[in-house]
Design a protein around this motif. Structure first.
Motif, PDB file in Angstrom:
ATOM      1  N   UNK A  32       0.486  -3.104   2.365  1.00  0.00           N
ATOM      2  CA  UNK A  32       1.488  -4.166   2.273  1.00  0.00           C
ATOM      3  C   UNK A  32       1.939  -4.382   0.838  1.00  0.00           C
ATOM      4  N   UNK A  33       0.995  -4.391  -0.080  1.00  0.00           N
ATOM      5  CA  UNK A  33       1.366  -4.606  -1.479  1.00  0.00           C
ATOM      6  C   UNK A  33       2.132  -3.414  -2.032  1.00  0.00           C
ATOM      7  N   UNK A  34       1.836  -2.213  -1.542  1.00  0.00           N
ATOM      8  CA  UNK A  34       2.569  -1.014  -1.977  1.00  0.00           C
ATOM      9  C   UNK A  34       4.016  -1.071  -1.508  1.00  0.00           C
ATOM     10  N   UNK A  35       4.213  -1.456  -0.249  1.00  0.00           N
ATOM     11  CA  UNK A  35       5.573  -1.584   0.285  1.00  0.00           C
ATOM     12  C   UNK A  35       6.336  -2.664  -0.474  1.00  0.00           C
ATOM     13  N   UNK A  36       5.695  -3.804  -0.714  1.00  0.00           N
ATOM     14  CA  UNK A  36       6.345  -4.890  -1.456  1.00  0.00           C
ATOM     15  C   UNK A  36       6.728  -4.432  -2.859  1.00  0.00           C
ATOM     16  N   UNK A  37       5.853  -3.669  -3.494  1.00  0.00           N
ATOM     17  CA  UNK A  37       6.135  -3.140  -4.833  1.00  0.00           C
ATOM     18  C   UNK A  37       7.302  -2.163  -4.797  1.00  0.00           C
ATOM     19  N   UNK A  38       7.280  -1.263  -3.823  1.00  0.00           N
ATOM     20  CA  UNK A  38       8.341  -0.255  -3.712  1.00  0.00           C
ATOM     21  C   UNK A  38       9.710  -0.879  -3.427  1.00  0.00           C
ATOM     22  N   UNK A  39       9.722  -2.016  -2.739  1.00  0.00           N
ATOM     23  CA  UNK A  39      10.982  -2.662  -2.366  1.00  0.00           C
ATOM     24  C   UNK A  39      11.476  -3.656  -3.415  1.00  0.00           C
ATOM     25  N   UNK A  40      10.651  -3.982  -4.404  1.00  0.00           N
ATOM     26  CA  UNK A  40      11.025  -4.945  -5.432  1.00  0.00           C
ATOM     27  C   UNK A  40      11.802  -4.223  -6.539  1.00  0.00           C
ATOM     28  N   UNK A  41      13.089  -4.530  -6.626  1.00  0.00           N
ATOM     29  CA  UNK A  41      13.963  -3.842  -7.583  1.00  0.00           C
ATOM     30  C   UNK A  41      13.543  -4.126  -9.023  1.00  0.00           C
ATOM     31  N   UNK A  42      13.223  -5.390  -9.306  1.00  0.00           N
ATOM     32  CA  UNK A  42      12.816  -5.757 -10.668  1.00  0.00           C
ATOM     33  C   UNK A  42      11.538  -5.013 -11.075  1.00  0.00           C
ATOM     34  N   UNK A  43      10.563  -4.964 -10.156  1.00  0.00           N
ATOM     35  CA  UNK A  43       9.313  -4.267 -10.453  1.00  0.00           C
ATOM     36  C   UNK A  43       9.567  -2.786 -10.703  1.00  0.00           C
ATOM     37  N   UNK A  44      10.441  -2.195  -9.913  1.00  0.00           N
ATOM     38  CA  UNK A  44      10.745  -0.776 -10.095  1.00  0.00           C
ATOM     39  C   UNK A  44      11.433  -0.517 -11.431  1.00  0.00           C
TER      40      UNK A  44
END
Length: 143
Positions: A32-44
């Motif tokens: 879940x945290x990996x998906x949330x990270x991958x979908x967060x534009x700012x984090x990317x």
């Protein structure tokens, strides 16, 4: 190698163990945290900025303190990493990753010590700790 019934049984148990890890709450939190990270534009964007800065850092490492941009790049690398690490998605992913690594370390220790106390197994997140550059401290890092 000739497959014996005992060997096949060990493989069956290891598959069951792997399946249990894949179905665990720890693994679910990691996913879940990996998906949330991958979908967060700012984090990317922060991860991309850090990766680019890290490539500059790798370039100056060949010369160390003698590189003309050493101090400037070192400051930028630290500030870029700090900014990335302070992002909520990055931080929660790192926690989930560390929890999964701890689970795998515990399993490895349990299996190793059930065979013999002399068998070495990773512990305390050894796979996630920074152990230097791999040159044995010759470059001046804390290998």
């Amino acid at each position: 190698m000739i497959a014996t019934l005992e060997y096949v049984e060990i493989l069956d148990y290891s598959e069951k163990l792997g399946k249990m890890v894949l179905e665990s709450d720890v693994m679910e939190n990691y996913k879940k945290s990996r998906v949330a990270l991958d979908e967060d534009i700012e984090a990317q964007q922060l991860i991309k900025a850090f990766t680019e800065m890290k490539s500059h850092y790798d370039d100056i490492q060949r010369f160390g303190r003698y590189h003309p941009d050493y101090n400037e790049i070192m400051k930028k690398v630290r500030s870029t990493k700090r900014e990335m690490d302070m992002n909520e998605r990055v931080a929660s992913f790192k926690i989930a990753e560390r929890n999964l690594q701890n689970l795998l370390d515990e399993i490895s220790q349990y299996v190793a010590h059930s065979v013999s106390d002399d068998i070495k197994a990773p512990k305390d997140g050894a796979a996630l700790t920074d152990t230097g550059c791999g040159h044995g401290g010759a470059c001046g890092c804390a290998s």
